[in-house]
Design a protein around this motif. Structure first.
Motif, mmCIF file in Angstrom:
data_model
loop_
_atom_site.group_PDB
_atom_site.id
_atom_site.type_symbol
_atom_site.label_atom_id
_atom_site.label_comp_id
_atom_site.label_asym_id
_atom_site.label_seq_id
_atom_site.Cartn_x
_atom_site.Cartn_y
_atom_site.Cartn_z
ATOM 1 N N PHE A 63 5.002 64.395 47.138
ATOM 2 C CA PHE A 63 6.049 64.124 48.129
ATOM 3 C C PHE A 63 5.503 64.309 49.550
ATOM 4 O O PHE A 63 5.753 63.477 50.437
ATOM 5 C CB PHE A 63 7.241 65.058 47.895
ATOM 6 N N TYR A 100 -0.196 58.703 43.727
ATOM 7 C CA TYR A 100 0.818 59.693 44.098
ATOM 8 C C TYR A 100 2.241 59.250 43.796
ATOM 9 O O TYR A 100 3.136 60.101 43.693
ATOM 10 C CB TYR A 100 0.663 60.061 45.577
ATOM 11 N N GLY A 101 2.483 57.957 43.668
ATOM 12 C CA GLY A 101 3.819 57.511 43.275
ATOM 13 C C GLY A 101 4.202 57.994 41.897
ATOM 14 O O GLY A 101 5.256 58.634 41.722
ATOM 15 N N PRO A 102 3.380 57.755 40.876
ATOM 16 C CA PRO A 102 3.707 58.258 39.530
ATOM 17 C C PRO A 102 3.737 59.788 39.454
ATOM 18 O O PRO A 102 4.529 60.357 38.697
ATOM 19 C CB PRO A 102 2.572 57.700 38.671
ATOM 20 N N THR A 103 2.882 60.457 40.253
ATOM 21 C CA THR A 103 2.821 61.925 40.222
ATOM 22 C C THR A 103 4.078 62.554 40.795
ATOM 23 O O THR A 103 4.383 63.725 40.518
ATOM 24 C CB THR A 103 1.584 62.414 41.006
ATOM 25 N N LEU A 104 4.816 61.795 41.556
ATOM 26 C CA LEU A 104 6.019 62.324 42.205
ATOM 27 C C LEU A 104 7.043 62.832 41.197
ATOM 28 O O LEU A 104 7.857 63.715 41.507
ATOM 29 C CB LEU A 104 6.638 61.227 43.089
ATOM 30 N N PHE A 105 7.017 62.323 39.973
ATOM 31 C CA PHE A 105 8.022 62.681 38.980
ATOM 32 C C PHE A 105 7.486 63.651 37.918
ATOM 33 O O PHE A 105 8.129 63.868 36.896
ATOM 34 C CB PHE A 105 8.539 61.411 38.303
ATOM 35 N N ASN A 106 6.323 64.249 38.177
ATOM 36 C CA ASN A 106 5.752 65.194 37.206
ATOM 37 C C ASN A 106 6.407 66.564 37.259
ATOM 38 O O ASN A 106 6.352 67.325 36.297
ATOM 39 C CB ASN A 106 4.241 65.342 37.424
ATOM 40 N N GLY A 107 7.010 66.876 38.386
ATOM 41 C CA GLY A 107 7.640 68.179 38.546
ATOM 42 C C GLY A 107 6.657 69.244 39.015
ATOM 43 O O GLY A 107 5.435 69.089 38.915
ATOM 44 N N ASP A 127 2.809 69.529 41.539
ATOM 45 C CA ASP A 127 2.349 68.145 41.632
ATOM 46 C C ASP A 127 3.353 67.269 42.371
ATOM 47 O O ASP A 127 2.980 66.440 43.212
ATOM 48 C CB ASP A 127 2.096 67.571 40.233
ATOM 49 N N SER A 128 4.621 67.461 42.069
ATOM 50 C CA SER A 128 5.659 66.673 42.737
ATOM 51 C C SER A 128 5.742 67.015 44.223
ATOM 52 O O SER A 128 5.897 66.127 45.069
ATOM 53 C CB SER A 128 7.018 66.916 42.076
#
Length: 318
Positions: free
Chosen positions: A62, A47-54, A57-58
């Motif tokens: 979050f 979920y850390g990398p997914t936070l910046f997908n927009g 997903d973001s």
């Protein structure tokens, strides 16, 4: 009567755990390793990398991360409160009050009475709360307050002892029972959240399509999902059991022993039973701490005095 059978019944089952004294920080380290593995799988790997997908997903990432860290903070706070808080011991010079209807008891008569109690082994384990005798521990050679039991692992008497918990490397008693319940509560919420958040990654493991991430990441997510699912199910059963104990104002030890007691006088109503563990101040119910007002006004939180049903009924009639 078969003496050998009586000896087996009198044998303390907690002697099984005597060897666990040496584990100490190993169990705490094991708990922290499980927490670290879970943190890596949820926050760093997924979920850390997914936070910046927009997009959605973001938002999902979050939400999961905020809930995860909030529950983790409460879980660790509750856990170390149980580990570091003394469950409550009997002071060296503590002795029961000898109630004399004719007035203050003579010190010499009081000493003679206490000596006769010890000599004659008039030891009540649970007894009738309205007519409770003096309780004495042969192992500690001290008097025992009401609802106090001897722990063979700790080697001392514990106030309102519930059980000795291997996971917290400590006894669960009067002064840390609330913290233990909160630890179970937040551990159940955290493991449930992790199980639900990693469910989709667990399903990916069995699909034929292309799976995002490295094999190590997928394996970590798989193991973390299985561990948290197992913990969530086991903690749920344990939590339900302790909720029923709190509602009935009893402990794990007392629940077993009171099967031979016709009436349980410490059960003074669900609300008051709950308050004897969590206090009256609602702002402190979900944090491992007590307000100064609760500690001052509720002797039950100190582990030495407990109201009984006849006492509460008498107060209501006044």
């Amino acid at each position: 009567m078969d003496r050998s059978g009586g000896a087996v019944m009198a044998w303390n089952v907690f002697r099984f755990c005597t060897a666990l004294r040496g584990l100490g920080s190993i169990m705490i380290l094991l708990v922290l390793c499980i927490v670290g593995l879970t943190y890596y799988a949820v926050v760093i790997a997924n979920y850390g990398p997914t936070l910046f997908n927009g997009g959605l997903d973001s938002f999902t990432a979050f939400t999961v991360l905020v809930l995860f860290h909030a529950l983790l903070a409460m879980l660790l706070w509750s856990y170390f409160s149980v580990v570091l808080t003394d469950p409550g011991g009997v002071p060296p010079n503590w002795k029961p009050d000898i109630d004399d209807e004719r007035g203050d008891a003579d010190p010499l008569l009081e000493s003679a009475y206490i000596g006769s109690v010890v000599a004659s082994n008039q030891l009540n384990v649970l007894g009738d709360a309205a007519n409770q005798g003096v309780r004495y521990c042969r192992k500690c050679n001290r008097f025992k307050p009401p609802r106090c039991h001897h722990c063979s692992v700790c080697g001392r008497c514990i106030l309102k002892m519930d059980h000795h918990c291997v996971w917290v490397v400590n006894c669960v008693g009067a002064l840390n029972y609330k913290y233990f319940l909160l630890f179970l509560f937040y551990a159940f919420l955290e493991t449930t959240l992790v199980t639900l958040s990693l469910l989709s990654y667990f399903i990916m493991f069995f699909t034929d399509g292309e799976i995002p991430g490295t094999p190590a990441t997928l394996a970590t997510s798989f193991v973390t999902f299985v561990l948290n699912l197992a913990f969530a199910l086991s903690i749920m059963g344990f939590l339900i059991m302790h909720i029923l104990l709190v509602v009935a104002n009893t402990t794990t030890i007392e629940a077993y022993e009171k099967k031979t007691t016709p009436k349980w006088h410490f059960d003074i109503g669900r609300k008051k039973n709950f308050e004897q563990v969590f206090g009256i101040n609602r702002r402190y119910w979900f944090i491992p701490a007590y307000s100064e007002e609760d500690l001052r006004q509720m002797p039950a939180l100190q582990g030495f005095e407990y109201p009984t049903k006849p006492d509460t009924e008498a107060l209501q009639q006044l």
